[in-house]
Design an enzyme around this catalytic site. Structure first.
Site, short mmCIF file in Angstrom:
data_model
loop_
_atom_site.label_atom_id
_atom_site.label_comp_id
_atom_site.label_asym_id
_atom_site.label_seq_id
_atom_site.Cartn_x
_atom_site.Cartn_y
_atom_site.Cartn_z
N ARG A 39 18.05 4.36 28.05
CA ARG A 39 16.61 4.54 27.93
C ARG A 39 15.87 3.47 28.72
NH1 ARG A 39 16.55 5.29 21.42
NH2 ARG A 39 17.69 3.34 21.65
N SER A 48 4.59 2.79 3.90
CA SER A 48 5.97 2.93 4.35
C SER A 48 6.96 2.45 3.29
CB SER A 48 6.20 2.15 5.66
OG SER A 48 5.88 0.79 5.50
N VAL A 81 19.71 1.06 15.01
CA VAL A 81 20.92 1.82 15.26
C VAL A 81 21.87 1.79 14.07
CG1 VAL A 81 22.12 -0.13 16.34
CG2 VAL A 81 22.71 2.20 16.99
N ASP A 129 0.82 -1.22 0.00
CA ASP A 129 0.00 0.00 0.00
C ASP A 129 0.85 1.26 0.00
OD1 ASP A 129 0.94 0.20 2.59
OD2 ASP A 129 -1.04 0.13 3.55
N TYR A 162 2.38 -4.51 18.98
CA TYR A 162 3.06 -4.96 17.77
C TYR A 162 3.57 -6.39 17.94
CZ TYR A 162 7.07 -5.83 14.75
OH TYR A 162 7.97 -6.42 13.89
N GLY A 172 13.45 0.70 29.73
CA GLY A 172 12.75 -0.34 28.99
C GLY A 172 13.57 -1.00 27.90
N ALA A 209 3.10 -5.25 7.22
CA ALA A 209 2.71 -5.09 8.63
C ALA A 209 2.91 -3.64 9.03
CB ALA A 209 3.55 -5.99 9.53
N ASN A 232 17.91 -8.41 14.51
CA ASN A 232 18.15 -7.02 14.10
C ASN A 232 18.71 -6.97 12.68
OD1 ASN A 232 18.35 -7.16 17.21
ND2 ASN A 232 18.02 -4.99 16.79
#
Length: 341
Positions: free
Chosen positions: A299, A38, A203, A35, A159, A301, A93, A188
């Site tokens: 940060r 993104s 990162v 779509d 998510y 969490g 997604a 990652n």
């Protein structure tokens, strides 16, 4: 001999476009459903050009690429898109954790609901295999590494929950006789075409962009936190392997799926841990630049360490990562320096 056809949902995205490139280079016909919320059309242009090397996009891969713009929740559209496909690679997604917290209903509708729709239509059309792009986010915080596929999932965001639900839906549909399925829990992923402006870019994309610009980077905490960074070309190869793995192998190798169900959940990483400071050092070497570091408080969490156990990928898919972090970062920096998005 007929040319095999594959559907790649989300094929205009970072990982999806590299998969499209690999399939076209192998001589396949590829239908992309995206779509473009993104994904980028220029990623597909790069994929077509990359299928035959540097220079203008060659005519043959262009003829073998079909682009359908639309929503994976549209049953009629998806039914037409899966027609005559050897396998479906489902990467579409909503990947923003922040957005999933702000809009869990919308995220679930696209990420989980879209998966159910794609897998259902593939089953109706008789497509033999669906390969899902899942995520290591389903594991959440864990105490022991490396992570095996048998570790109980503890998703910490809508998510991650939607990805876990997508896996469960594919296993259930396989149990009911629909398409066989392989769910790839990606760690990652990094490489060319990863958008540094995206929340999900990670990162590596941010640091590479800084290195190309001659700027510094921000490191949160001491920089010794680790991740399992896997190069995007290796990930694309894993998707292709997942489409080809024999059903009998999936059933017999302790996949974590119910006995006799032709479905599997498989980690895709390198099996190695690399720290944030390792990335800085490798990019300094690749760029020949200092890449100054500014440390800021850690940060809240953030997961401290992550590492995949990839033995199941080797056993089921005959897949092993081929690109080292040093080589992958050098390729990523070179692409950025050359202006390749």
């Amino acid at each position: 001999m007929s040319v095999p056809r594959y559907l790649v949902t989300g094929g205009a995205g970072f990982i999806g476009s590299h998969l499209v490139e690999r399939l076209l280079a192998a001589g396949a016909a590829v239908r992309v459903l995206d779509d473009f919320s993104s994904g980028k059309r220029e990623n597909l242009w790069a994929a077509v050009g990359g299928a035959a090397g540097v220079g203008p996009a060659p005519a043959d891969p262009v003829r073998r690429l079909e682009v359908v713009e639309g929503d994976v929740r549209d049953a009629e559209l998806v039914r037409a898109a899966v027609d005559d496909c050897r396998a479906v690679f489902h990467l579409a997604a909503i990947v923003s954790v922040t957005r999933s917290v702000e809009d869990p209903v919308g995220t679930g509708a696209v990420t989980h609901g879209g998966t159910v729709n794609v897998a259902t239509q593939a089953g109706i059309a008789g497509v033999p295999r669906v390969v899902l792009a899942s995520s290591c986010a389903v594991y959440g915080d864990v105490d022991a590494l490396p992570l095996t596929e048998d570790v109980p999932p503890r998703p910490l965001s809508p998510y991650a929950a939607a990805k876990l639900g997508s896996e469960e839906a594919l296993v259930a549909l396989a149990r009911g006789g629909a398409s066989t399925a392989v769910c790839l829990r990606l760690f990652n992923v990094y490489g060319p075409r990863q958008d540094p402006g995206s929340e999900y870019s990670g990162v590596v994309a941010l640091f590479t962009h800084a290195a190309v610009a001659g700027a510094g980077v921000t490191v949160y905490g001491d920089g010794l936190q680790t991740r399992d960074f896997v190069y995007v070309d290796d990930v694309a190869a894993a998707f292709v392997r997942a489409a080809e793995a024999p059903v009998g192998r999936l059933q017999a190798a302790g996949t974590g799926a119910p006995e006799g169900v032709p479905a599997a959940v498989v980690n895709i990483g390198t099996g190695a841990q690399s720290s944030v400071l390792d990335l800085v050092a490798a990019l300094r070497a690749a760029s020949g630049r200092d890449l100054p570091v500014e440390h800021r408080p850690a940060r809240a969490g953030d997961i401290r360490d992550s590492q995949a156990d990839v033995s199941r990928a080797a056993a089921l898919l005959d897949w092993r990562p081929a690109v080292s972090l040093t080589e992958g970062l050098a390729r990523t920096y070179a692409a950025g320096a050359a202006g390749v998005s």
